[in-house]
Design an enzyme around this catalytic site. Structure first.
Site, short mmCIF file in Angstrom:
data_model
loop_
_atom_site.label_atom_id
_atom_site.label_comp_id
_atom_site.label_asym_id
_atom_site.label_seq_id
_atom_site.Cartn_x
_atom_site.Cartn_y
_atom_site.Cartn_z
N TYR A 166 0.81 -1.23 0.00
CA TYR A 166 0.00 0.00 0.00
C TYR A 166 0.85 1.28 0.00
O TYR A 166 0.75 2.10 -0.91
CB TYR A 166 -0.95 -0.02 1.20
CG TYR A 166 -1.89 1.17 1.23
CD1 TYR A 166 -2.90 1.30 0.29
CD2 TYR A 166 -1.77 2.14 2.22
CE1 TYR A 166 -3.77 2.39 0.32
CE2 TYR A 166 -2.63 3.23 2.26
CZ TYR A 166 -3.64 3.35 1.30
OH TYR A 166 -4.48 4.43 1.33
N LYS A 170 1.54 4.19 -3.02
CA LYS A 170 1.22 5.62 -2.93
C LYS A 170 2.47 6.47 -3.15
O LYS A 170 2.38 7.60 -3.66
CB LYS A 170 0.57 5.92 -1.58
CG LYS A 170 -0.79 5.24 -1.37
CD LYS A 170 -1.86 5.74 -2.32
CE LYS A 170 -3.25 5.23 -1.94
NZ LYS A 170 -4.31 5.68 -2.84
P1 NAP Z 1 -13.10 2.57 0.36
O1 NAP Z 1 -14.28 2.98 1.17
O2 NAP Z 1 -12.65 1.15 0.39
O3 NAP Z 1 -13.37 3.02 -1.15
C1 NAP Z 1 -12.50 2.66 -2.18
C2 NAP Z 1 -13.20 2.94 -3.50
O4 NAP Z 1 -12.32 2.53 -4.57
C3 NAP Z 1 -14.49 2.11 -3.65
O5 NAP Z 1 -15.47 2.89 -4.31
C4 NAP Z 1 -14.04 0.98 -4.54
O6 NAP Z 1 -15.09 0.40 -5.32
C5 NAP Z 1 -13.08 1.73 -5.45
N1 NAP Z 1 -12.24 0.84 -6.25
C6 NAP Z 1 -11.38 -0.11 -5.84
N2 NAP Z 1 -10.85 -0.75 -6.90
C7 NAP Z 1 -11.40 -0.17 -8.01
C8 NAP Z 1 -11.27 -0.39 -9.40
N3 NAP Z 1 -10.47 -1.34 -9.91
N4 NAP Z 1 -11.97 0.40 -10.25
C9 NAP Z 1 -12.79 1.35 -9.78
N5 NAP Z 1 -12.99 1.59 -8.47
C10 NAP Z 1 -12.29 0.83 -7.60
O7 NAP Z 1 -11.81 3.41 0.75
P2 NAP Z 1 -11.56 4.95 1.10
O8 NAP Z 1 -10.94 5.00 2.44
O9 NAP Z 1 -12.76 5.76 0.81
O10 NAP Z 1 -10.39 5.26 0.06
C11 NAP Z 1 -10.46 6.28 -0.93
C12 NAP Z 1 -9.04 6.70 -1.28
O11 NAP Z 1 -8.44 7.33 -0.13
C13 NAP Z 1 -8.11 5.53 -1.64
O12 NAP Z 1 -7.28 5.91 -2.71
C14 NAP Z 1 -7.29 5.33 -0.38
O13 NAP Z 1 -6.04 4.74 -0.63
C15 NAP Z 1 -7.16 6.76 0.11
N6 NAP Z 1 -6.83 6.87 1.52
C16 NAP Z 1 -7.69 6.42 2.48
C17 NAP Z 1 -7.32 6.54 3.83
C18 NAP Z 1 -8.24 6.08 4.93
O14 NAP Z 1 -7.83 6.18 6.10
N7 NAP Z 1 -9.44 5.60 4.64
C19 NAP Z 1 -6.10 7.15 4.18
C20 NAP Z 1 -5.25 7.58 3.19
C21 NAP Z 1 -5.63 7.45 1.86
P3 NAP Z 1 -15.82 -0.98 -4.84
O15 NAP Z 1 -16.90 -0.58 -3.87
O16 NAP Z 1 -16.36 -1.51 -6.14
O17 NAP Z 1 -14.78 -1.87 -4.24
#
Ligand code: NAP
Length: 243
Positions: A166, A170
Protein backbone atom coordinates in the site's frame (compact mmCIF):
# COMPACT_ATOMS: atom_id res chain seq x y z
CA UNK A 1 -17.92 22.67 -23.18
CA UNK A 2 -20.85 23.06 -20.81
CA UNK A 3 -21.15 26.11 -18.51
CA UNK A 4 -21.52 23.83 -15.50
CA UNK A 5 -18.28 22.44 -14.08
CA UNK A 6 -18.09 18.69 -14.72
CA UNK A 7 -16.14 16.41 -12.38
CA UNK A 8 -15.37 12.71 -12.39
CA UNK A 9 -14.61 11.00 -9.08
CA UNK A 10 -13.30 7.45 -9.35
CA UNK A 11 -14.38 5.00 -6.66
CA UNK A 12 -17.24 7.33 -5.73
CA UNK A 13 -19.78 4.72 -4.70
CA UNK A 14 -18.71 4.78 -1.04
CA UNK A 15 -16.28 6.09 1.53
CA UNK A 16 -14.22 9.21 0.85
CA UNK A 17 -15.00 9.19 -2.89
CA UNK A 18 -18.73 9.38 -2.21
CA UNK A 19 -18.20 12.38 0.06
CA UNK A 20 -15.97 14.09 -2.51
CA UNK A 21 -18.79 13.66 -5.04
CA UNK A 22 -21.31 15.00 -2.52
CA UNK A 23 -19.11 17.99 -1.66
CA UNK A 24 -18.45 18.92 -5.30
CA UNK A 25 -22.15 18.47 -6.00
CA UNK A 26 -23.12 21.04 -3.38
CA UNK A 27 -21.07 23.57 -5.38
CA UNK A 28 -23.56 23.11 -8.21
CA UNK A 29 -21.18 20.95 -10.22
CA UNK A 30 -22.23 18.02 -12.35
CA UNK A 31 -20.57 14.97 -10.83
CA UNK A 32 -19.76 11.69 -12.54
CA UNK A 33 -19.83 8.83 -10.05
CA UNK A 34 -17.12 6.47 -11.30
CA UNK A 35 -17.75 2.99 -9.97
CA UNK A 36 -17.26 -0.54 -11.26
CA UNK A 37 -20.32 -2.25 -9.74
CA UNK A 38 -23.61 -1.26 -11.35
CA UNK A 39 -25.77 -1.67 -8.27
CA UNK A 40 -23.39 0.19 -5.94
CA UNK A 41 -22.97 2.92 -8.55
CA UNK A 42 -26.67 3.42 -9.15
CA UNK A 43 -27.53 3.46 -5.46
CA UNK A 44 -24.84 6.11 -4.84
CA UNK A 45 -26.15 8.19 -7.76
CA UNK A 46 -29.70 7.89 -6.42
CA UNK A 47 -28.60 8.94 -2.94
CA UNK A 48 -26.66 11.93 -4.27
CA UNK A 49 -29.59 13.00 -6.44
CA UNK A 50 -31.95 12.72 -3.47
CA UNK A 51 -29.62 15.19 -1.74
CA UNK A 52 -29.86 17.62 -4.65
CA UNK A 53 -26.60 16.70 -6.42
CA UNK A 54 -26.55 16.69 -10.23
CA UNK A 55 -24.93 13.23 -10.30
CA UNK A 56 -24.65 10.70 -13.10
CA UNK A 57 -23.20 7.21 -13.16
CA UNK A 58 -19.96 6.41 -14.97
CA UNK A 59 -19.26 2.67 -15.25
CA UNK A 60 -15.57 2.50 -14.46
CA UNK A 61 -13.05 -0.16 -13.51
CA UNK A 62 -9.72 1.65 -13.40
CA UNK A 63 -7.84 -1.59 -14.15
CA UNK A 64 -9.67 -2.15 -17.43
CA UNK A 65 -8.65 -0.38 -20.68
CA UNK A 66 -12.03 -0.80 -22.36
CA UNK A 67 -13.94 0.41 -19.30
CA UNK A 68 -11.78 3.53 -19.00
CA UNK A 69 -12.04 4.29 -22.72
CA UNK A 70 -15.83 3.93 -22.52
CA UNK A 71 -15.92 6.27 -19.52
CA UNK A 72 -14.01 8.93 -21.50
CA UNK A 73 -16.49 8.56 -24.37
CA UNK A 74 -19.43 8.87 -21.99
CA UNK A 75 -18.02 12.07 -20.53
CA UNK A 76 -17.30 13.55 -23.94
CA UNK A 77 -20.55 12.71 -25.67
CA UNK A 78 -22.94 12.33 -22.72
CA UNK A 79 -21.81 14.99 -20.27
CA UNK A 80 -20.08 17.34 -22.70
CA UNK A 81 -16.54 17.22 -21.33
CA UNK A 82 -14.53 17.13 -18.13
CA UNK A 83 -13.07 19.88 -15.94
CA UNK A 84 -11.97 18.07 -12.81
CA UNK A 85 -10.67 14.53 -12.36
CA UNK A 86 -10.38 13.10 -8.86
CA UNK A 87 -8.44 9.82 -8.94
CA UNK A 88 -9.76 8.46 -5.67
CA UNK A 89 -10.23 4.69 -6.25
CA UNK A 90 -7.76 2.71 -4.18
CA UNK A 91 -7.10 -0.63 -2.51
CA UNK A 92 -4.78 -1.70 0.29
CA UNK A 93 -3.33 -4.69 -1.52
CA UNK A 94 -4.41 -7.33 0.97
CA UNK A 95 -3.76 -5.33 4.12
CA UNK A 96 -0.38 -5.80 5.79
CA UNK A 97 2.31 -7.09 3.45
CA UNK A 98 5.21 -7.21 5.87
CA UNK A 99 8.69 -7.69 4.45
CA UNK A 100 9.40 -11.43 4.80
CA UNK A 101 5.74 -12.36 4.46
CA UNK A 102 4.54 -10.93 1.17
CA UNK A 103 1.82 -12.00 -1.23
CA UNK A 104 3.11 -10.82 -4.61
CA UNK A 105 -0.36 -10.90 -6.15
CA UNK A 106 -1.56 -8.46 -3.50
CA UNK A 107 1.37 -6.12 -4.16
CA UNK A 108 0.61 -6.26 -7.87
CA UNK A 109 -3.08 -5.51 -7.19
CA UNK A 110 -2.18 -2.42 -5.16
CA UNK A 111 0.06 -1.09 -7.92
CA UNK A 112 -2.49 -1.99 -10.57
CA UNK A 113 -5.29 0.06 -8.97
CA UNK A 114 -3.42 2.78 -7.06
CA UNK A 115 -0.80 3.61 -9.69
CA UNK A 116 -1.47 2.14 -13.12
CA UNK A 117 -5.20 2.76 -12.70
CA UNK A 118 -4.52 6.45 -12.07
CA UNK A 119 -2.22 6.67 -15.09
CA UNK A 120 -4.75 4.84 -17.29
CA UNK A 121 -7.65 7.10 -16.26
CA UNK A 122 -5.58 10.30 -16.46
CA UNK A 123 -4.28 9.45 -19.94
CA UNK A 124 -7.83 8.79 -21.14
CA UNK A 125 -9.20 12.01 -19.63
CA UNK A 126 -6.37 14.39 -20.56
CA UNK A 127 -7.75 15.25 -24.01
CA UNK A 128 -11.00 16.34 -22.33
CA UNK A 129 -9.22 18.23 -19.52
CA UNK A 130 -7.14 20.15 -22.06
CA UNK A 131 -10.36 21.68 -23.42
CA UNK A 132 -11.49 22.94 -20.00
CA UNK A 133 -11.07 26.54 -18.80
CA UNK A 134 -9.85 25.51 -15.31
CA UNK A 135 -8.86 21.86 -15.28
CA UNK A 136 -7.72 20.14 -12.10
CA UNK A 137 -6.43 16.65 -11.33
CA UNK A 138 -6.42 15.39 -7.76
CA UNK A 139 -4.69 12.11 -6.96
CA UNK A 140 -5.82 10.55 -3.70
CA UNK A 141 -2.56 9.46 -2.17
CA UNK A 142 -1.82 8.88 1.51
CA UNK A 143 0.64 10.19 4.07
CA UNK A 144 2.03 6.65 4.21
CA UNK A 145 3.39 7.27 0.71
CA UNK A 146 5.73 9.92 2.10
CA UNK A 147 9.31 8.60 2.02
CA UNK A 148 10.26 11.39 4.42
CA UNK A 149 7.75 10.11 6.98
CA UNK A 150 8.50 6.43 6.35
CA UNK A 151 12.21 6.93 6.85
CA UNK A 152 11.98 9.27 9.85
CA UNK A 153 13.47 8.01 13.09
CA UNK A 154 11.12 5.59 14.85
CA UNK A 155 8.59 7.39 17.00
CA UNK A 156 9.02 10.70 15.23
CA UNK A 157 6.88 10.78 12.13
CA UNK A 158 6.67 7.17 10.99
CA UNK A 159 3.11 6.48 9.93
CA UNK A 160 1.04 3.45 8.93
CA UNK A 161 1.62 -0.28 9.25
CA UNK A 162 4.59 -1.92 7.55
CA UNK A 163 3.60 -2.93 4.03
CA UNK A 164 5.50 -3.30 0.78
CA UNK A 165 2.18 -2.92 -1.09
CA UNK A 166 0.00 0.00 0.00
CA UNK A 167 2.46 2.68 1.14
CA UNK A 168 4.96 2.07 -1.67
CA UNK A 169 2.13 2.16 -4.24
CA UNK A 170 1.22 5.62 -2.93
CA UNK A 171 4.89 6.66 -3.09
CA UNK A 172 4.87 5.77 -6.77
CA UNK A 173 1.58 7.60 -7.20
CA UNK A 174 3.27 10.67 -5.72
CA UNK A 175 6.10 10.32 -8.22
CA UNK A 176 3.56 9.97 -11.03
CA UNK A 177 1.79 13.12 -9.78
CA UNK A 178 5.05 15.06 -10.07
CA UNK A 179 5.63 13.78 -13.61
CA UNK A 180 2.19 14.97 -14.75
CA UNK A 181 2.59 18.31 -12.98
CA UNK A 182 5.96 18.84 -14.68
CA UNK A 183 4.64 17.87 -18.10
CA UNK A 184 1.60 20.12 -17.72
CA UNK A 185 3.37 23.02 -16.00
CA UNK A 186 2.89 25.34 -18.98
CA UNK A 187 -0.81 24.51 -19.25
CA UNK A 188 -3.74 25.51 -17.02
CA UNK A 189 -4.03 21.95 -15.62
CA UNK A 190 -3.15 21.80 -11.92
CA UNK A 191 -2.16 18.35 -10.67
CA UNK A 192 -1.79 17.60 -6.95
CA UNK A 193 -1.72 14.71 -4.52
CA UNK A 194 -3.84 14.57 -1.36
CA UNK A 195 -3.90 12.69 1.93
CA UNK A 196 -7.33 12.44 3.58
CA UNK A 197 -5.99 11.42 7.00
CA UNK A 198 -6.90 8.20 8.80
CA UNK A 199 -10.56 7.94 7.86
CA UNK A 200 -13.21 5.41 8.93
CA UNK A 201 -14.05 3.50 5.74
CA UNK A 202 -14.15 -0.07 4.43
CA UNK A 203 -10.49 0.30 3.51
CA UNK A 204 -9.40 -0.02 7.15
CA UNK A 205 -12.41 -1.82 8.64
CA UNK A 206 -13.73 1.55 9.80
CA UNK A 207 -10.86 1.94 12.29
CA UNK A 208 -10.03 5.43 11.00
CA UNK A 209 -10.58 8.36 13.32
CA UNK A 210 -11.87 10.87 10.78
CA UNK A 211 -15.28 10.90 9.11
CA UNK A 212 -15.46 10.39 5.33
CA UNK A 213 -16.63 14.03 5.06
CA UNK A 214 -13.47 15.16 6.85
CA UNK A 215 -11.40 12.88 4.62
CA UNK A 216 -12.98 14.39 1.51
CA UNK A 217 -12.15 18.00 2.44
CA UNK A 218 -8.58 18.15 1.12
CA UNK A 219 -9.54 16.65 -2.26
CA UNK A 220 -12.39 19.16 -2.56
CA UNK A 221 -9.95 21.97 -1.76
CA UNK A 222 -7.53 20.81 -4.46
CA UNK A 223 -10.39 20.26 -6.94
CA UNK A 224 -11.49 23.87 -6.47
CA UNK A 225 -8.09 25.59 -6.52
CA UNK A 226 -7.97 29.03 -8.13
CA UNK A 227 -6.14 29.31 -11.47
CA UNK A 228 -2.99 30.56 -9.69
CA UNK A 229 -3.09 27.66 -7.22
CA UNK A 230 -0.25 25.20 -6.68
CA UNK A 231 0.59 22.26 -8.92
CA UNK A 232 2.85 19.29 -8.25
CA UNK A 233 2.13 19.47 -4.50
CA UNK A 234 1.27 16.94 -1.78
CA UNK A 235 -1.23 18.17 0.79
CA UNK A 236 -3.23 17.21 3.85
CA UNK A 237 -5.63 19.45 5.79
CA UNK A 238 -2.77 20.80 7.92
CA UNK A 239 -0.71 21.82 4.86
CA UNK A 240 2.15 20.48 2.78
CA UNK A 241 3.36 16.90 3.34
CA UNK A 242 7.08 16.25 2.83
CA UNK A 243 7.61 13.88 -0.11
P1 NAP B 1 -13.10 2.57 0.36
O1 NAP B 1 -14.28 2.98 1.17
O2 NAP B 1 -12.65 1.15 0.39
O3 NAP B 1 -13.37 3.02 -1.15
C1 NAP B 1 -12.50 2.66 -2.18
C2 NAP B 1 -13.20 2.94 -3.50
O4 NAP B 1 -12.32 2.53 -4.57
C3 NAP B 1 -14.49 2.11 -3.65
O5 NAP B 1 -15.47 2.89 -4.31
C4 NAP B 1 -14.04 0.98 -4.54
O6 NAP B 1 -15.09 0.40 -5.32
C5 NAP B 1 -13.08 1.73 -5.45
N1 NAP B 1 -12.24 0.84 -6.25
C6 NAP B 1 -11.38 -0.11 -5.84
N2 NAP B 1 -10.85 -0.75 -6.90
C7 NAP B 1 -11.40 -0.17 -8.01
C8 NAP B 1 -11.27 -0.39 -9.40
N3 NAP B 1 -10.47 -1.34 -9.91
N4 NAP B 1 -11.97 0.40 -10.25
C9 NAP B 1 -12.79 1.35 -9.78
N5 NAP B 1 -12.99 1.59 -8.47
C10 NAP B 1 -12.29 0.83 -7.60
O7 NAP B 1 -11.81 3.41 0.75
P2 NAP B 1 -11.56 4.95 1.10
O8 NAP B 1 -10.94 5.00 2.44
O9 NAP B 1 -12.76 5.76 0.81
O10 NAP B 1 -10.39 5.26 0.06
C11 NAP B 1 -10.46 6.28 -0.93
C12 NAP B 1 -9.04 6.70 -1.28
O11 NAP B 1 -8.44 7.33 -0.13
C13 NAP B 1 -8.11 5.53 -1.64
O12 NAP B 1 -7.28 5.91 -2.71
C14 NAP B 1 -7.29 5.33 -0.38
O13 NAP B 1 -6.04 4.74 -0.63
C15 NAP B 1 -7.16 6.76 0.11
N6 NAP B 1 -6.83 6.87 1.52
C16 NAP B 1 -7.69 6.42 2.48
C17 NAP B 1 -7.32 6.54 3.83
C18 NAP B 1 -8.24 6.08 4.93
O14 NAP B 1 -7.83 6.18 6.10
N7 NAP B 1 -9.44 5.60 4.64
C19 NAP B 1 -6.10 7.15 4.18
C20 NAP B 1 -5.25 7.58 3.19
C21 NAP B 1 -5.63 7.45 1.86
P3 NAP B 1 -15.82 -0.98 -4.84
O15 NAP B 1 -16.90 -0.58 -3.87
O16 NAP B 1 -16.36 -1.51 -6.14
O17 NAP B 1 -14.78 -1.87 -4.24
Amino acid sequence: MSEQTIALVTGANKGIGYEIAAGLGTLGWQVGVGARDEQRRESAVAKLRANGVDAFGVPLDVTDDASVAAAARLLETGAGGLDVLVNNAGVTGGGRQRPGDVDLAAVRAAVDVNVIGVVRVTEAMLPLLRRSASPRVVNMSSGVGSLARQSASAGEHQTGPLSVAYGPSKTMLNAVTIQYARALARTNILVNAACPGFTATDLNGFRGVRTPQQGAAIAIRLATLPDDGPTGGYFEDAGVIPW
